[in-house]
Write a protein that holds these residues in place. Structure first.
Motif, PDB file in Angstrom:
ATOM      1  N   GLU A 108     -21.887 -16.096  18.643  1.00 49.99           N
ATOM      2  CA  GLU A 108     -21.289 -14.969  17.927  1.00 49.99           C
ATOM      3  C   GLU A 108     -21.124 -15.261  16.441  1.00 49.99           C
ATOM      4  OE1 GLU A 108     -17.617 -13.974  19.933  1.00 49.99           O
ATOM      5  OE2 GLU A 108     -18.532 -14.255  21.892  1.00 49.99           O
ATOM      6  N   ALA A 109     -21.797 -16.295  15.961  1.00 51.99           N
ATOM      7  CA  ALA A 109     -21.617 -16.733  14.572  1.00 51.99           C
ATOM      8  C   ALA A 109     -21.911 -15.625  13.578  1.00 51.99           C
ATOM      9  CB  ALA A 109     -22.505 -17.943  14.289  1.00 51.99           C
ATOM     10  N   ALA A 110     -22.949 -14.842  13.837  1.00 49.43           N
ATOM     11  CA  ALA A 110     -23.313 -13.793  12.882  1.00 49.43           C
ATOM     12  C   ALA A 110     -22.184 -12.795  12.703  1.00 49.43           C
ATOM     13  CB  ALA A 110     -24.590 -13.087  13.336  1.00 49.43           C
ATOM     14  N   ALA A 111     -21.463 -12.511  13.787  1.00 50.39           N
ATOM     15  CA  ALA A 111     -20.367 -11.548  13.712  1.00 50.39           C
ATOM     16  C   ALA A 111     -19.181 -12.091  12.928  1.00 50.39           C
ATOM     17  CB  ALA A 111     -19.924 -11.153  15.121  1.00 50.39           C
ATOM     18  N   LEU A 112     -19.114 -13.408  12.771  1.00 55.61           N
ATOM     19  CA  LEU A 112     -17.996 -14.010  12.044  1.00 55.61           C
ATOM     20  C   LEU A 112     -18.178 -13.933  10.538  1.00 55.61           C
ATOM     21  CD1 LEU A 112     -17.595 -17.192  14.276  1.00 55.61           C
ATOM     22  CD2 LEU A 112     -16.058 -15.226  14.222  1.00 55.61           C
ATOM     23  N   ALA A 113     -19.407 -13.690  10.103  1.00 70.69           N
ATOM     24  CA  ALA A 113     -19.687 -13.607   8.670  1.00 70.69           C
ATOM     25  C   ALA A 113     -19.703 -12.147   8.242  1.00 70.69           C
ATOM     26  CB  ALA A 113     -21.028 -14.264   8.359  1.00 70.69           C
ATOM     27  N   ARG A 114     -19.033 -11.851   7.153  1.00 69.42           N
ATOM     28  CA  ARG A 114     -19.098 -10.510   6.589  1.00 69.42           C
ATOM     29  C   ARG A 114     -20.323 -10.413   5.692  1.00 69.42           C
ATOM     30  NH1 ARG A 114     -13.634 -11.703   5.639  1.00 69.42           N
ATOM     31  NH2 ARG A 114     -13.999 -11.819   3.389  1.00 69.42           N
ATOM     32  N   ALA A 115     -20.875  -9.225   5.603  1.00 66.38           N
ATOM     33  CA  ALA A 115     -22.088  -9.040   4.813  1.00 66.38           C
ATOM     34  C   ALA A 115     -21.891  -9.451   3.361  1.00 66.38           C
ATOM     35  CB  ALA A 115     -22.538  -7.586   4.888  1.00 66.38           C
ATOM     36  N   THR A 116     -20.664  -9.324   2.880  1.00 65.98           N
ATOM     37  CA  THR A 116     -20.381  -9.681   1.483  1.00 65.98           C
ATOM     38  C   THR A 116     -19.941 -11.126   1.326  1.00 65.98           C
ATOM     39  OG1 THR A 116     -18.121  -8.861   1.770  1.00 65.98           O
ATOM     40  CG2 THR A 116     -19.752  -7.315   0.888  1.00 65.98           C
ATOM     41  N   GLU A 117     -19.793 -11.834   2.444  1.00 67.97           N
ATOM     42  CA  GLU A 117     -19.332 -13.228   2.362  1.00 67.97           C
ATOM     43  C   GLU A 117     -19.969 -14.042   3.474  1.00 67.97           C
ATOM     44  OE1 GLU A 117     -15.298 -15.996   2.405  1.00 67.97           O
ATOM     45  OE2 GLU A 117     -15.113 -13.829   2.433  1.00 67.97           O
ATOM     46  N   LEU A 118     -21.198 -14.452   3.265  1.00 65.32           N
ATOM     47  CA  LEU A 118     -21.868 -15.336   4.198  1.00 65.32           C
ATOM     48  C   LEU A 118     -21.344 -16.754   4.001  1.00 65.32           C
ATOM     49  CD1 LEU A 118     -25.531 -14.016   3.865  1.00 65.32           C
ATOM     50  CD2 LEU A 118     -23.778 -13.340   5.511  1.00 65.32           C
ATOM     51  N   PHE A 119     -21.531 -17.581   5.001  1.00 66.24           N
ATOM     52  CA  PHE A 119     -21.047 -18.955   4.924  1.00 66.24           C
ATOM     53  C   PHE A 119     -21.950 -19.796   4.035  1.00 66.24           C
ATOM     54  CE2 PHE A 119     -19.347 -17.456   9.007  1.00 66.24           C
ATOM     55  CZ  PHE A 119     -18.005 -17.737   8.810  1.00 66.24           C
ATOM     56  N   ASP A 120     -21.345 -20.712   3.275  1.00 63.08           N
ATOM     57  CA  ASP A 120     -22.117 -21.648   2.462  1.00 63.08           C
ATOM     58  C   ASP A 120     -22.811 -22.694   3.327  1.00 63.08           C
ATOM     59  OD1 ASP A 120     -21.446 -20.795  -0.338  1.00 63.08           O
ATOM     60  OD2 ASP A 120     -19.426 -21.140   0.422  1.00 63.08           O
ATOM     61  N   GLY A 121     -22.229 -22.996   4.458  1.00 62.63           N
ATOM     62  CA  GLY A 121     -22.822 -23.978   5.352  1.00 62.63           C
ATOM     63  C   GLY A 121     -22.133 -23.962   6.700  1.00 62.63           C
ATOM     64  N   VAL A 122     -22.764 -24.608   7.651  1.00 67.23           N
ATOM     65  CA  VAL A 122     -22.249 -24.685   9.017  1.00 67.23           C
ATOM     66  C   VAL A 122     -22.289 -26.139   9.463  1.00 67.23           C
ATOM     67  CG1 VAL A 122     -22.559 -23.949  11.410  1.00 67.23           C
ATOM     68  CG2 VAL A 122     -23.110 -22.383   9.537  1.00 67.23           C
ATOM     69  N   THR A 123     -21.232 -26.582  10.115  1.00 63.91           N
ATOM     70  CA  THR A 123     -21.210 -27.906  10.725  1.00 63.91           C
ATOM     71  C   THR A 123     -21.008 -27.765  12.228  1.00 63.91           C
ATOM     72  OG1 THR A 123     -18.829 -28.105  10.237  1.00 63.91           O
ATOM     73  CG2 THR A 123     -20.362 -29.105   8.668  1.00 63.91           C
ATOM     74  N   ILE A 124     -21.692 -28.622  12.976  1.00 67.86           N
ATOM     75  CA  ILE A 124     -21.559 -28.683  14.438  1.00 67.86           C
ATOM     76  C   ILE A 124     -21.459 -30.159  14.781  1.00 67.86           C
ATOM     77  CG2 ILE A 124     -22.522 -28.015  16.659  1.00 67.86           C
ATOM     78  CD1 ILE A 124     -24.321 -26.017  15.122  1.00 67.86           C
ATOM     79  N   ALA A 125     -20.275 -30.626  15.093  1.00 65.54           N
ATOM     80  CA  ALA A 125     -20.041 -32.066  15.249  1.00 65.54           C
ATOM     81  C   ALA A 125     -19.827 -32.436  16.712  1.00 65.54           C
ATOM     82  CB  ALA A 125     -18.829 -32.487  14.419  1.00 65.54           C
ATOM     83  N   ASP A 126     -20.735 -33.234  17.254  1.00 61.00           N
ATOM     84  CA  ASP A 126     -20.638 -33.727  18.634  1.00 61.00           C
ATOM     85  C   ASP A 126     -20.418 -32.586  19.616  1.00 61.00           C
ATOM     86  OD1 ASP A 126     -20.892 -36.543  18.027  1.00 61.00           O
ATOM     87  OD2 ASP A 126     -18.890 -36.442  17.170  1.00 61.00           O
ATOM     88  N   ALA A 127     -21.064 -31.450  19.370  1.00 60.52           N
ATOM     89  CA  ALA A 127     -20.875 -30.281  20.218  1.00 60.52           C
ATOM     90  C   ALA A 127     -22.161 -29.499  20.462  1.00 60.52           C
ATOM     91  CB  ALA A 127     -19.830 -29.343  19.593  1.00 60.52           C
ATOM     92  N   PHE A 128     -23.244 -29.819  19.764  1.00 59.57           N
ATOM     93  CA  PHE A 128     -24.459 -29.011  19.836  1.00 59.57           C
ATOM     94  C   PHE A 128     -25.046 -29.016  21.246  1.00 59.57           C
ATOM     95  CE2 PHE A 128     -28.671 -28.071  17.439  1.00 59.57           C
ATOM     96  CZ  PHE A 128     -28.364 -26.728  17.369  1.00 59.57           C
ATOM     97  N   HIS A 129     -24.862 -30.122  21.972  1.00 58.14           N
ATOM     98  CA  HIS A 129     -25.433 -30.240  23.316  1.00 58.14           C
ATOM     99  C   HIS A 129     -24.786 -29.303  24.320  1.00 58.14           C
ATOM    100  CE1 HIS A 129     -22.021 -32.958  22.978  1.00 58.14           C
ATOM    101  NE2 HIS A 129     -21.921 -33.003  24.295  1.00 58.14           N
ATOM    102  N   TRP A 130     -23.632 -28.733  23.982  1.00 55.68           N
ATOM    103  CA  TRP A 130     -22.981 -27.768  24.863  1.00 55.68           C
ATOM    104  C   TRP A 130     -23.522 -26.352  24.660  1.00 55.68           C
ATOM    105  CZ3 TRP A 130     -20.241 -29.552  28.739  1.00 55.68           C
ATOM    106  CH2 TRP A 130     -19.575 -30.781  28.618  1.00 55.68           C
ATOM    107  N   MET A 131     -24.292 -26.138  23.606  1.00 57.64           N
ATOM    108  CA  MET A 131     -24.644 -24.784  23.170  1.00 57.64           C
ATOM    109  C   MET A 131     -26.063 -24.401  23.554  1.00 57.64           C
ATOM    110  SD  MET A 131     -23.035 -25.015  19.315  1.00 57.64           S
ATOM    111  CE  MET A 131     -21.333 -25.552  19.060  1.00 57.64           C
ATOM    112  N   ASP A 132     -26.328 -23.086  23.568  1.00 57.29           N
ATOM    113  CA  ASP A 132     -27.687 -22.569  23.601  1.00 57.29           C
ATOM    114  C   ASP A 132     -28.208 -22.697  22.175  1.00 57.29           C
ATOM    115  OD1 ASP A 132     -29.986 -20.994  23.448  1.00 57.29           O
ATOM    116  OD2 ASP A 132     -29.242 -19.565  24.922  1.00 57.29           O
ATOM    117  N   ARG A 133     -28.832 -23.828  21.878  1.00 58.46           N
ATOM    118  CA  ARG A 133     -29.098 -24.202  20.489  1.00 58.46           C
ATOM    119  C   ARG A 133     -30.020 -23.225  19.755  1.00 58.46           C
ATOM    120  NH1 ARG A 133     -30.959 -30.109  21.824  1.00 58.46           N
ATOM    121  NH2 ARG A 133     -31.931 -28.867  23.483  1.00 58.46           N
TER     122      ARG A 133
END
Length: 280
Positions: A108-133
């Motif tokens: 749901e990451a895209a829904a967390l960003a507003r069109a006028t304020e995208l994220f400068d960066g994303v971190t995923i620490a010791d958790a990527f293996h739990w996700m649908d990458r």
């Protein structure tokens, strides 16, 4: 492109409770990431005076709070409300007010960003293996500003040597939990297909750089025993009424290996940074 077979929410119907009982032990016993990792991440957001970072699979904020300490605004996201509650408490204890905590699936990451304020960066620490990458990275392509980055952080680089005491832990876990790797109580862990770097290279963030850095990790006996409560496969919720006997067995096994109760190993952390290729 390698695709994970299922999303986290499909693989794990109880995705929000995989880390049940792990919140407080996580705060107490999980180590922060090495300074070299934090230094490297701080070079990624360029001239932004106060970058807005999305931290996915944040747990109680092990990385998010350190990023906030370095001047970032952080949106910290996790499926576990217990982890988020632990994070809010930890942030308050540290006097950190620049982290926003949200319960959501990483896709749901895209829904967390507003069109006028995208994220400068994303971190995923010791958790990527739990996700649908692949799905997560596709969502991040809609959430990260042009020139932004995705950083996959691991306390141990793939293929590098584990702590010397790891086989001892495995022996004790085998005795009390069997050979099936669990994702919390009564749920089997699903091994993702393909390495993290390969998955990132197959995404929109295909321009990849990697940091690998050695660091020293040290635990006392009590800390190492307590650390087992931070893992989904050996948490208090997973062990249930076997917890006391498991810990007593673990103490005996570890004490026999190291009478002074000091457990020290050199590990190698890794940071995989992906960016969109520059237009030609």
């Amino acid at each position: 492109m390698i695709k994970d077979a299922q999303s986290a929410t499909t693989r794990y119907a109880n995705a929000g409770s995989i880390f049940a009982s792990c919140g407080a032990p996580y705060v107490a016993y999980r180590r922060p990431h090495p300074p070299a990792v934090l230094d490297y991440l701080a070079t990624q957001w360029g001239p932004a005076a106060r970058p807005h970072i999305l931290d996915l699979g944040c747990g109680p904020g092990t990385l998010a709070l350190d990023l906030a300490d370095r001047g970032s605004l952080v949106t910290a996201v996790d499926m576990s409300e217990e982890m988020l509650a632990a994070g809010r408490g930890w942030a308050q204890a540290r006097g950190i007010r620049s982290v926003t905590w949200k319960q959501a699936d990483a896709t749901e990451a895209a829904a967390l960003a507003r069109a006028t304020e995208l994220f400068d960066g994303v971190t995923i620490a010791d958790a990527f293996h739990w996700m649908d990458r692949p799905r997560v990275l596709a969502a991040l392509d809609q959430a990260v500003r042009p020139g932004g980055f995705v950083a996959v952080v691991g306390y141990r680089a793939p293929g590098t040597q584990r702590e010397w005491w790891h086989p001892l832990l495995e022996q004790v876990r085998l005795r009390w939990l069997g050979s099936v790797n669990l994702a919390g109580p009564a749920t089997k862990y699903v091994e993702p297909a393909g390495g993290h770097e390969e998955i990132v290279r197959g995404s929109a963030f295909s321009q990849v750089s990697v940091l690998r850095t050695d660091y020293l990790r040290t635990y006392t006996l009590d800390e190492l025993v307590g650390l087992q409560g931070t893992y989904a496969y050996s948490s208090a919720a997973t062990l249930g009424d076997r917890k006391t006997a498991f810990e007593e067995d673990l103490r005996r096994t570890l004490t026999a290996a190291r009478l002074d109760g000091r457990f020290e190993a050199v590990l190698q952390a890794a940071v995989i940074v992906g960016r969109r290729p520059a237009a030609t």
